[in-house]
Design an enzyme around this catalytic site. Structure first.
Site, PDB file in Angstrom:
ATOM      1  N   ASP A   1      35.722  36.300  41.117  1.00 24.21           N
ATOM      2  CA  ASP A   1      34.835  36.861  40.092  1.00 24.21           C
ATOM      3  C   ASP A   1      33.407  36.461  40.401  1.00 24.21           C
ATOM      4  OD1 ASP A   1      34.317  38.275  37.593  1.00 24.21           O
ATOM      5  OD2 ASP A   1      33.771  36.318  36.793  1.00 24.21           O
ATOM      6  N   SER A   2      32.468  37.157  39.779  1.00 27.20           N
ATOM      7  CA  SER A   2      31.051  36.834  39.967  1.00 27.20           C
ATOM      8  C   SER A   2      30.660  35.536  39.276  1.00 27.20           C
ATOM      9  CB  SER A   2      30.184  37.976  39.441  1.00 27.20           C
ATOM     10  OG  SER A   2      30.378  38.141  38.046  1.00 27.20           O
TER      11      SER A   2
ATOM     12  N   GLY B   1      25.975  42.571  38.343  1.00 30.08           N
ATOM     13  CA  GLY B   1      25.670  43.881  37.767  1.00 30.08           C
ATOM     14  C   GLY B   1      24.375  44.522  38.228  1.00 30.08           C
TER      15      GLY B   1
ATOM     16  N   CYS C   1      36.596  41.078  38.609  1.00 31.51           N
ATOM     17  CA  CYS C   1      35.193  41.419  38.375  1.00 31.51           C
ATOM     18  C   CYS C   1      35.105  42.931  38.443  1.00 31.51           C
ATOM     19  CB  CYS C   1      34.302  40.787  39.439  1.00 31.51           C
ATOM     20  SG  CYS C   1      32.564  41.313  39.386  1.00 31.51           S
ATOM     21  N   ASN C   2      34.615  43.546  37.376  1.00 33.13           N
ATOM     22  CA  ASN C   2      34.572  44.997  37.330  1.00 33.13           C
ATOM     23  C   ASN C   2      33.589  45.576  38.342  1.00 33.13           C
ATOM     24  OD1 ASN C   2      36.102  46.199  34.683  1.00 33.13           O
ATOM     25  ND2 ASN C   2      35.446  44.090  34.364  1.00 33.13           N
ATOM     26  N   THR C   3      32.430  44.937  38.506  1.00 32.96           N
ATOM     27  CA  THR C   3      31.442  45.437  39.460  1.00 32.96           C
ATOM     28  C   THR C   3      31.988  45.363  40.879  1.00 32.96           C
ATOM     29  OG1 THR C   3      29.656  44.666  37.994  1.00 32.96           O
ATOM     30  CG2 THR C   3      29.063  45.224  40.258  1.00 32.96           C
TER      31      THR C   3
ATOM     32  N   GLU D   1      27.303  33.037  30.869  1.00 31.85           N
ATOM     33  CA  GLU D   1      27.190  32.048  31.940  1.00 31.85           C
ATOM     34  C   GLU D   1      26.447  30.789  31.479  1.00 31.85           C
ATOM     35  OE1 GLU D   1      28.256  31.914  35.223  1.00 31.85           O
ATOM     36  OE2 GLU D   1      29.492  33.693  34.873  1.00 31.85           O
TER      37      GLU D   1
ATOM     38  N   CYS E   1      33.868  44.315  31.598  1.00 32.29           N
ATOM     39  CA  CYS E   1      33.394  43.142  32.338  1.00 32.29           C
ATOM     40  C   CYS E   1      34.224  41.967  31.859  1.00 32.29           C
ATOM     41  CB  CYS E   1      31.909  42.892  32.087  1.00 32.29           C
ATOM     42  SG  CYS E   1      31.289  41.357  32.811  1.00 32.29           S
ATOM     43  N   THR E   2      34.720  41.160  32.776  1.00 27.04           N
ATOM     44  CA  THR E   2      35.615  40.071  32.375  1.00 27.04           C
ATOM     45  C   THR E   2      34.893  38.926  31.683  1.00 27.04           C
ATOM     46  OG1 THR E   2      35.502  39.249  34.663  1.00 27.04           O
ATOM     47  CG2 THR E   2      37.428  40.555  34.044  1.00 27.04           C
ATOM     48  N   HIS E   3      33.557  38.968  31.638  1.00 29.78           N
ATOM     49  CA  HIS E   3      32.815  37.998  30.821  1.00 29.78           C
ATOM     50  C   HIS E   3      32.917  38.347  29.329  1.00 29.78           C
ATOM     51  CE1 HIS E   3      30.976  36.954  34.672  1.00 29.78           C
ATOM     52  NE2 HIS E   3      30.408  35.916  34.109  1.00 29.78           N
TER      53      HIS E   3
END
Length: 271
Positions: free
Chosen positions: A9-10, A42, A72-74, A151, A184-186
């Site tokens: 993931d980012s 993103g 991570c979707n992006t 974050e 978005c997984t966030h």
């Protein structure tokens, strides 16, 4: 097969996917890498996201993973086809599982998507939804403030609520919206506030559960399940601030699950 599953993931958002995988796949050892140093992905170019994603993948391939989950979707939108074509292990993203979950949930075929600029610009979610059901009506909204806020470890409180309300204001005018994909997984870390803002009449979808189910299915089809009885200790790596990352992990993994994790620093950047 007792080789580990890799998850990338980012940043910290993919820990929501990891948490669900731990629940659904209790025998599987998981190795997670969050690129918190270069988060968010993103706003970055497709080329940057591809480069960073491959650096994460190369790190995990050295751990001899048997399957890769792009949490991570992006990164999913920009790299999954390339990864599937070039890797000799199964690769799972979060977009198709999220789309399927939304299709199951909607009653009137009006689905909203919130995500990073990169995910929204890619058009990956509308494409995935319309591939399943061409009659779906889709509205996508980029939410740039969400990932940096998460974050920083801010999931609740006045700042989080004010930011979510302001960012989601364009969705409030959509009277027919009955389902919202957290693209978005966030974003699942903000789900209680997002649900409050969009209202109880909107079903809020996170792809975490569906992604874990798809991982389980692929393991079975490919005969990659770990059939031993041991209880794995999972490895989590971060490229950025370890103190903050560890603090956020403690907030996510409660009920003793935090004790099942080993959290380490990682260097993955290449010239």
């Amino acid at each position: 097969m007792n080789r580990p599953i890799g998850v990338i993931d980012s940043g910290v958002g993919g820990l929501t996917v990891l948490q669900e995988m731990m629940r659904q796949l209790p025998r599987e050892k998981l190795i997670y890498l969050g690129d918190t140093k270069r988060c968010p992905y993103g706003p970055r170019s497709k080329e940057e996201v591809q480069k960073f994603t491959w650096e994460m993948v190369d790190f995990l391939l050295e751990k001899e993973i048997k399957l890769l989950v792009i949490a991570c979707n992006t990164a999913t939108a920009f790299t999954i086809e390339d990864l599937k074509n070039k890797l000799d292990i199964p690769v799972i993203g979060v977009i198709n599982p999220g789309a399927r979950a939304a299709i199951k949930a909607t009653k009137n075929h009006h689905i909203g998507i919130i995500g990073t600029e990169g995910t929204v610009k890619s058009g990956a979610y509308p494409e995935a939804l319309e591939r399943i059901n061409p009659k779906i009506h889709v509205k996508a909204l980029a939410c740039p403030p969400f990932v940096p806020m998460v974050e920083r470890g801010i999931f609740a409180g006045d700042e989080a609520k004010e930011t979510v309300e302001k960012t989601l204001k364009p969705l409030k005018s959509l009277k027919n919206l009955d389902t919202l994909i957290l693209g978005c997984t966030h974003y699942p870390l903000l789900k209680p506030i997002i649900q409050q803002v969009v209202g109880d009449n909107v079903t809020v979808i996170s792809s975490s559960e569906e992604t874990a189910r798809e991982t389980s299915a692929v393991l079975e089809i490919e005969q990659l399940q770990n059939k031993t009885g041991y209880h794995p200790v999972h490895e989590i790596y971060s490229t950025g601030d370890m103190e903050l990352f560890d603090k956020i992990a403690q907030q996510i993994f409660i009920n003793g699950k935090y004790k099942e994790l080993i959290i380490k620093s990682a260097e993955i950047e290449k010239d």
